[in-house]
Design an enzyme around this catalytic site. Structure first.
Site, mmCIF file in Angstrom:
data_model
loop_
_atom_site.group_PDB
_atom_site.id
_atom_site.type_symbol
_atom_site.label_atom_id
_atom_site.label_comp_id
_atom_site.label_asym_id
_atom_site.label_seq_id
_atom_site.Cartn_x
_atom_site.Cartn_y
_atom_site.Cartn_z
ATOM 1 N N THR A 1 0.874 -1.284 -0.088
ATOM 2 C CA THR A 1 0.122 0.036 0.048
ATOM 3 C C THR A 1 0.936 1.349 0.049
ATOM 4 O OG1 THR A 1 -1.494 -1.105 1.357
ATOM 5 C CG2 THR A 1 -1.740 1.081 1.256
ATOM 6 N N GLU B 1 9.914 -7.132 -2.190
ATOM 7 C CA GLU B 1 10.335 -5.961 -3.206
ATOM 8 C C GLU B 1 11.773 -6.261 -3.295
ATOM 9 O OE1 GLU B 1 8.625 -5.584 -0.429
ATOM 10 O OE2 GLU B 1 6.751 -4.267 -0.767
ATOM 11 N N ARG C 1 5.286 6.983 0.492
ATOM 12 C CA ARG C 1 4.600 6.577 1.590
ATOM 13 C C ARG C 1 5.552 6.758 2.859
ATOM 14 N NH1 ARG C 1 2.487 0.545 3.284
ATOM 15 N NH2 ARG C 1 3.264 0.518 5.398
ATOM 16 N N ASN D 1 -4.247 -8.318 3.765
ATOM 17 C CA ASN D 1 -4.364 -7.047 4.095
ATOM 18 C C ASN D 1 -4.280 -5.865 2.997
ATOM 19 O OD1 ASN D 1 -4.404 -5.026 6.342
ATOM 20 N ND2 ASN D 1 -2.359 -4.777 6.033
#
Lengths: 1239, 341
Positions: free
Chosen positions: A56, A89, A139, A1038
């Site tokens: 996210t 990642e 973020r 999630n």
């Protein structure tokens, strides 16, 4: 009654709406999308390989890429990009690096921690001058807390990697700069980090002009692509790259690429100019906006530039000389462009950074601006007569709002004689007094003809979806521009949503929330008591309320505060009973389709009839692929809506009720002064001093968050109850409790409090009560689904039945209060390894804000019941870390003695290691405490020392006895003086660690199977006494349902849009291979007793334990009230075999015990009831059939193998055979004092 | 002696009167091919149930929307699905496949619940290439406020609506539970049906005593069940005339069953349960048996056989009516243990 509304004054009829002011826009294609899609479209078109991993707020970019690839959409060169999900990642960056080295055009998407994991490869990719773009929805990095929201701490952390950094500040820019980045990287060979603000831009829905392939092709030059490919690795023209270099070579080689960096600003300028030529949209490396003779200028990056520009325009209108520089290319820093852009008249500059680098002389943009100006002022021809004063401020961390009311004080500060060198914007810092004041009343003028609309709803009612549609209907169907931004709260179930919509003739620059709306809608009547909704209405606004009360009776039902706003602001007030219309038209609780036509009708953005037509066309377009029935149902709801609107005549502002308190009066101070403010949505008003300095918060706070969201409550009928405890066991929210207590305890109970005789041979004269917590229950119905006790006279009536909450909530409240006052049963009086017994134990995980029917939380609750007062939890990032610890409250709580689970979350990728570290810490402290006990033996007394050191703590009574000894020890130590004092103080600090503790490493399958697998494997191989609980939902729950290596064959998930072709990894088999790891696979819905037993055995096993728990999830596409039935079917079909692998060194031991019976239903029957599988049969029937066959074969083969394992007599390496592991194990055999201990 | 097995049903020329009726085997291309190879003269697909289409669409939509737009990290839980084949689409796809591979007529079947649904799906089925359509009219008339006349009027109206919307032949599969079967049958034909299929057998609810839940159950038909269609075909054949097609279904498992069905007036005999029990080859066996019987009994053709024992062709027509009941009573004698000594 007239349906004309005051809002019509604001908006001209669409036919007469001012044409878009941007004449260049003629002939362009305008589409409404968010920043993620805007960037992803370009990235996809220009890539051959796309490596992805969910995080996210960047996941949607990867999801789009996967969707498009699954649908066969080609890139610019006609190839469908190879989209591959990696395990992390770090893996995505590695794959990116490899693809690039082969000469394939490749990209990836990420944010925050994900970007950190990419950094090692980013250094390599840049060092090798490899063109590529990583698109980042910027973020916050986790520090004292995780935050999913936006700021620049992640990208700024990557500035040493050698990547160019290009920042987009809006959805249009995210689209445009994605192309600029891809074109510039190919031309410059410098890799580009293209970033935009997480959520604010990544998730803002906006009307943008999209670029066609022709524009993209014109900026991507074939020669650059061919040159890139030519540099790729091939055995046909081999070379060596990635050498190791020594002091003689490295430094010079590192400097060899300088010219490439020097060229970047020029190349980006060139590409931007070409973009302007093709699109009419002009950008510079930095863009100045403001007075040509400005004396004060703000320098800023990203989406907040819009608020600054609005403020600048407004201040200029009042005669002030101000301006703003928006930095697009942050690195290589465009020093020349910056100095050229600044007016020569500037005397003071405020540089605003959306990040914090504690201890630094200033944040990165500030430092860059200061350094750049200092250098230029030292040049032969300095750009300014005197060096402007530069001050630096931090703003907007974790998406904190940035509004003109916060920006104007920055300009004021620049006018001060001695402005703050470093300051913060948008908060109140009463600790270090760095913050500038916020002018809460200051607003810049809104554009003529604009409508601002606010919608308050619940996630479950479809409000956001409808508003998404409204933005698209208006933005794509008319000349008006449209912006939609959606705010969600921290709860996965029953969370509120606020939709902020702007419509108008000009593109808005306002990347901030609406606080003065022309139209306000409240889609849930109950929200009026929780949110001060009409604070956000401007005078004369229109207010639409979904109300069970009609226009004639609603007035007196309103809070007095709402009445006051309505009257004082002369608000035009309308009601509709949307739930009734939804029920009549089969829409359930999704009232969006009813409220949306009312909005259009009342707001006047479009003529009503036209709006209805457009809504229907949109519904048809959206739902046609899901079937005519869905379309028809929505049409019926739309048709039934407007006629039910009722206009309310305002009454006196005195007849309403006062707002209920946010938390009970007896809540602790911190809860009242901080938690309650956060709960009320007023957290922005809390000053710095209100917060813990290190991220530490009290446990047990969900109990103060009385949400009362259930529409139906489970009500107990004791006459049928068989005391099984299943209802309490499966409750995801610990909102159904079971208590057994001496009969006398029921005296003084409120009328109607229910209890029955507890059937037990051991506990005579005890009663049992099953009680619902009426304000904490979500009404999910899982308890009713599992209740096995049915009435003899009416089979639908069970011992637990869902009944309307409205009729029962007030009745059950005093019952729940009394129930809580009954002391919990002495834990030693009841067996812990039975369902009934375990459910008598007090849960120390309660009222979590997980999804309704969550399959994970019952396991955590059970663990907390069994071991809660002595457990330490390492929790991987994921659902469990969010429902476990997303502010404002936490479900982890404490017992009457003040003990409870100690919980922490480190990261997604390192949780096993984090938990192992906790074990190491515990072991070290236990070891030291034992040494000190021995050392202080003369003072403590030989008997107590022996008892403490030789204590058998295998069972709870043993642990309790040890606690009593430690209490005595503490008394003795407290009284010690003289020489022993120092050692006694040391021991006092460690004494509690002489009591056995249980370390639980908790996380989901994304962690255990993928990103954290390397660490998990290492920890399982360590021999240390840790317990790993994998809450296996078979998908990244999630982040919205992306496939993990736990996702089964044939299931459709994000990143496996065409159905996962490979089978699920057998994680248990990998762990069993170590031999000394206790491994269990459990499923509460299938066998609750086995689940409890496995958890107890895992805790008791002195080495590593792994428990894999089947966890039903909303991402399975099932009716969550039947969560446990699905679990049962999973086991019945052999899809999820239950087993326990208990290492044993007995020659004839049978370590593998198969706990489920031979499959008795085909896997196809199990999967038919789950949308995740069923979808594939409806999209790719042949592939679905093929995968289904393979899935059955998987199950057959595994079952065959497991049956063989279960029959096998085998001695496996035991932990105590390993001298190193034995020394490391905290639970020493009773009575041992190691040689070398001080005696 | 060679016998001519050809017959006509719903205006379609069939090579024999043995038709494979709706079952899971007729719904899948591979098994449908086996049925045809075994000699099925036509294949009737299982019913497309509008109720199932609607339920599936709404359920999948509900589960795709569940939990969406509630939480910032997970705004949805499934990939974007561009195209979606619902139960109706899948049915039509299978129909197209079976039609494409079949040399024999392919008859689709439809059970809709709404007036719009009947017409819409009937058209889609016609467009997909079905040679004829069987309307499966079954519903449970559980509403005490609605009279038999109301229910029948609804049925007739929708038959008429479907008739005007498609041009392929229509058969109507009736339940045996009408008060006045002959009257209903006549009106069904008048409303536009080309034939009747007698009768429907349904899933009937059962109780699972372990879970105390109501569960659907369908048992395969038994030979005695043929007697009901025999009676009604015998009665209706003269009444409805030679142009109305009549299909016998329920309990047909042997050649003699087929012979009986044809004799009372059926144009075709439909087999389901016995194929499910014994496999596709059962058709071959029955056909061979039919040839043998006709040959041995010197019947030349099915047309000769058909209706030769209908109610007007038998000596005692009332045997198909009330008298049948009387005779059964008279012929019944009590078991010994019920008689007093």
């Amino acid at each position: 009654m007239t349906l004309q509304t005051p809002l019509e004054r604001h908006v001209a009829a669409p036919g007469a709406a001012p044409a878009t002011p941007d004449a260049r826009s003629r002939g362009k294609v305008f589409v409404c999308m968010d920043g993620n899609e805007a960037a992803a479209r370009i990235a996809y078109a220009l890539s051959e390989v796309i490596s992805i991993f969910p995080i996210t707020p960047a996941s949607p970019m990867a999801e789009h890429a996967d969707d498009w690839a699954a649908a066969g959409k080609p890139n610019l060169w006609g190839k469908v990009p190879d989209v591959i999900e990696m395990q992390s990642e770090g893996g995505a960056a590695g794959a990116l690096h490899g693809a690039l080295q082969k000469g394939a055009l490749a990209t990836t998407f990420t944010a925050s921690q994900g970007l950190l994991l990419m950094i090692p490869n980013m250094f390599k990719i840049a060092g090798e001058l490899t063109p590529t773009v990583i698109h980042v929805a910027a973020r916050t990095l986790a520090t004292h807390a995780l935050s999913i929201y936006g700021d620049h701490s992640d990208v700024m952390h990557a500035r040493a990697t050698g990547w160019a950094m290009l920042a987009a500040g809006s959805v249009q820019e995210a689209h445009d700069f994605a192309l600029v980045a891809h074109a510039a990287t190919l031309r410059s060979r410098i890799p580009f980090l293209h970033f935009f603000d997480g959520f604010r831009t990544s998730h803002e829905l906006n009307k943008i002009a999209i670029m066609g392939d022709d524009v993209i092709r014109s900026l991507i030059r074939d020669d650059d692509v061919l040159a890139f490919r030519a540099r790729g690795m091939t055995p046909d023209a081999p070379f060596i790259r990635g050498t190791a270099q020594n002091p003689d070579a490295f430094f010079q080689a590192r400097e060899a690429a300088n010219l490439f960096y020097d060229a970047v600003p020029g190349i980006v300028t060139e590409v931007m100019a070409e973009l302007a030529e093709h699109t009419g949209r002009h950008y510079g490396l930095v863009d100045y906006h403001g007075a040509s003779d400005a004396d004060r200028v703000i320098v800023i990056i990203g989406s907040a530039a819009g608020a600054v520009q609005e403020t600048v325009d407004a201040l200029i209108a009042t005669g002030q000389k101000v301006g703003v520089v928006v930095v697009r290319l942050f690195q290589p820093f465009p020093t020349d462009a910056l100095t050229a852009a600044l007016p020569k008249t500037v005397t003071a500059i405020a540089v605003l950074d959306r990040t914090k680098e504690p201890g630094a002389v200033g944040e990165p943009l500030y430092q860059a601006v200061v350094a750049a100006l200092t250098e230029r002022m030292d040049a032969e021809e300095p750009p300014f007569a005197t060096m402007p004063r530069v001050i630096g401020g931090r703003y907007g961390l974790s998406s904190k709002e940035v509004t003109p009311g916060m920006i104007r004080p920055v300009f004021d500060e620049l006018s001060a004689d001695r402005p703050k060198r470093h300051f913060t914007v948008g908060i109140y810092d009463d600790v270090t007094h760095l913050s500038l004041p916020i002018d809460v009343d200051y607003r810049t003028p809104r554009p003529a003809g604009e409508v601002q609309a606010l919608f308050f709803g619940l996630g479950s009612d479809g409000t956001v979806g409808a508003n998404h549609a409204s933005v698209k209907i208006i933005g794509e169907g008319t000349d008006l521009f449209a912006q939609g931004f959606f705010v969600y709260d921290s709860k996965k179930s029953g969370g509120t949503t606020v939709s902020h919509l702007r419509f108008g003739p000009v593109q808005t620059k306002s990347a901030y929330l609406i606080d003065s709306a022309d139209f306000v809608a409240c889609h849930q009547f109950g929200l009026l008591d929780k949110i001060k909704i009409l604070d956000f209405a401007k005078p004369g606004a229109t207010f639409l309320l979904n109300s069970p009360y009609g226009p004639d009776e609603v007035w007196d039902r309103l809070p007095v505060d709402v009445q006051r706003h309505l009257v004082n602001k002369k608000i035009d007030f309308w009601v509709i009973d949307a739930l009734a219309v939804a029920a009549e038209t089969g829409m359930g609780t999704r009232i969006n389709t009813i409220m949306q036509p009312c909005f259009f009708h009342l707001s006047g953005v479009l003529p009503s009839a036209e709006a209805i037509e457009r809504i229907k066309a949109f519904v048809e377009k959206t739902y046609a692929k899901r079937g005519q029935a869905v379309v028809d149902q929505n049409f019926a709801a739309i048709d039934a809506s407007i006629a039910r609107l009722g206009h309310v005549t305002l009454g006196p502002a005195t007849t309403g009720h006062a707002l209920p308190p946010v938390v009970p009066a007896d809540a602790p101070d911190f809860v009242k002064t901080v938690t309650a403010v956060l709960m009320a949505g007023d957290g922005d008003r809390l000053p710095v001093s209100a917060f813990p300095v290190d991220g530490t918060f009290p446990s047990g706070t969900t109990r103060f968050e009385k949400r009362a969201i259930a529409l139906e409550l489970p009500i107990w009928d004791p006459s049928i109850c068989i005391d099984c405890g299943k209802c309490a066991m499966v409750c995801p929210h610990a909102a159904i409790r079971m208590k057994v207590y001496p009969a006398a305890a029921v005296e003084g109970a409120p009328a109607g409090f229910q209890s029955k005789e507890f059937k037990s041979r051991d506990l005579l004269d005890h009663r049992i009560t099953i009680q619902v917590a009426p304000d904490d229950c979500t009404g999910c119905g899982v308890c009713v689904d599992v209740c096995p006790a049915k009435s003899k006279t009416e089979v639908k009536h069970k011992s637990i039945n869902l009944e309307p909450a409205a009729a029962h909530r007030d009745v059950e409240r005093p019952h729940w209060e009394f129930f809580q006052s009954i002391p919990p049963l002495d834990r030693s009086l009841i067996a812990h390894d039975t369902v009934k017994g375990a459910q008598v134990l007090e849960p120390l995980f309660e009222f979590s804000l997980a999804c309704n029917g969550c399959g994970e939380t019952p396991y955590l609750k059970l663990v907390s019941q069994l071991f809660g007062d002595r457990m330490i939890v390492a929790n991987a990032t994921g659902c469990s870390s969010i429902y476990g610890a997303n502010l404002p409250t936490t479900p982890w709580t404490v017992n009457a003695a003040g003990r409870g689970p100690a919980w922490n979350n480190s990261l997604f990728e390192d949780n096993a290691e984090f938990g192992l570290g906790m074990r190491l810490g515990l072991d070290a402290q236990n070891d030291q405490a034992r040494r000190l006990v021995t050392k202080l033996a003369p003072a403590i007394g030989a008997d107590l020392v022996r008892d403490i050191l030789e204590a058998n703590q295998d069972t709870e009574p043993g642990i309790d006895a040890q606690r009593a000894r430690i209490a005595r020890l503490r008394e003795i130590l407290g009284a010690l003086d003289g020489e022993s004092r120092s050692a006694a103080r040391q021991l006092l600090a460690l004494a509690n660690d002489l009591v056995r503790k249980s370390v639980w490493i908790v996380g989901g399958d994304g962690w255990a199977y993928d990103i954290g697998y390397g660490g998990l494997d290492h920890v399982l191989g360590s021999g240390r006494n840790v317990n790993v609980l994998v809450l296996d939902t078979e998908v990244y729950s999630n982040t919205g349902g992306q496939a993990s290596k736990a996702t089964p064959r044939g299931a459709v998930a994000k990143f496996a849009a065409a159905g996962k072709s490979r089978g699920k990894k057998d994680l248990g088999a990998v762990a069993r291979a170590y031999g000394d790891v206790y491994v269990a696979q459990i499923s509460m819905g299938a066998n609750d007793a086995q689940a409890a037993k496995a958890l107890l055995e895992a805790d008791a096993w002195p080495g590593p334990s792994l428990v894999i728990a089947y966890s039903t999830c909303i991402a399975h596409g099932i009716d969550m009230s039947k969560s446990m039935t699905h679990q049962k079917d999973a086991v019945k079909s052999g899809y999820w075999p239950l087993y326990r692998f208990h290492p044993s060194d007995t020659e004839s031991g049978q370590p593998f015990k198969l706990d489920s019976t031979r499959p008795s239903m085909p896997v196809s029957d199990f999967v038919a009831g789950e949308t995740r599988f069923a979808i594939l049969a409806r999209t790719q029937p042949e592939r679905a059939a093929e995968l289904a066959q393979l899935a059955q074969a998987d199950v057959d083969e595994r079952w065959r193998y497991y049956e063989q394992l279960a029959a096998m007599h085998r001695s496996v390496p035991h932990i105590h055979n390993d001298p190193d592991a034995q020394a490391a194990t905290v639970d020493r055999p009773a009575g041992s004092i190691e040689a070398g201990d001080e005696a | 002696m060679t016998v001519d097995l050809r017959t006509r049903y719903l205006g379609l020329d069939l090579r024999s009167p043995i038709v494979a009726s709706a079952s899971p085997l007729t719904g899948e291309p591979a098994s449908a091919r086996l049925l045809e190879q075994a000699g099925a003269a036509a294949i009737v697909l299982p019913s497309l149930f509008e109720e199932e289409v609607v339920f599936e669409e709404l359920e999948i939509n509900r589960s795709l929307e569940a939990g969406t737009n509630s939480f910032a990290e997970a705004l949805d839980y499934f990939p974007n699905i561009e195209s979606f084949a619902g139960a109706g689409d899948r049915y039509l796809a299978r129909l197209r496949q079976i039609k494409a591979q079949s040399a024999v007529p392919v008859i689709a079947s439809l059970n809709a619940t709404t007036a719009g649904g009947w017409v819409r799906y009937a058209k889609l089925i016609e467009d997909a290439g079905a040679d004829a359509l069987e309307l499966n009219l079954y519903r449970v008339a559980a509403d005490p406020a609605r009279s038999a006349a109301d229910v029948e009027a609804d049925d007739l109206a929708l038959i008429a609506a479907v008739r005007t919307s498609v041009s392929i032949p229509l058969a109507v599969k009736l339940s045996p539970y009408y008060s006045s079967m002959a009257n209903v049958a006549r009106h069904v034909i008048e409303a536009g049906a080309n034939g009747l299929v007698l009768f429907n057998r349904f899933y009937q609810p059962d109780l699972d005593l372990d879970t105390l839940e109501v569960v659907p159950r369908l048992d395969l038909s038994q030979p005695w069940e043929l007697r009901l269609p025999l009676r009604w075909i015998a009665i209706l054949r003269p009444e409805l005339g030679p142009d109305t097609s009549l299909a016998a279904t329920s309990g047909i498992g042997t050649a003699t069953d087929v012979v009986k069905a044809l004799m009372v007036g059926a144009d075709v005999a439909m087999m389901t349960s016995s194929i499910l029990r014994h496999g596709a080859d059962r058709i071959r066996t029955v056909e061979a048996g039919l040839r043998t019987w006709m040959s041995e009994n010197e019947y030349e053709s099915v047309s000769q056989l058909r209706g030769s024992a209908s109610s007007t062709a038998v000596e005692d027509p009332s045997a198909f009516e009330r008298a049948n009941y009387m005779r059964t009573l008279r012929s019944w004698s009590a078991p010994r243990d019920l008689t007093t000594a």
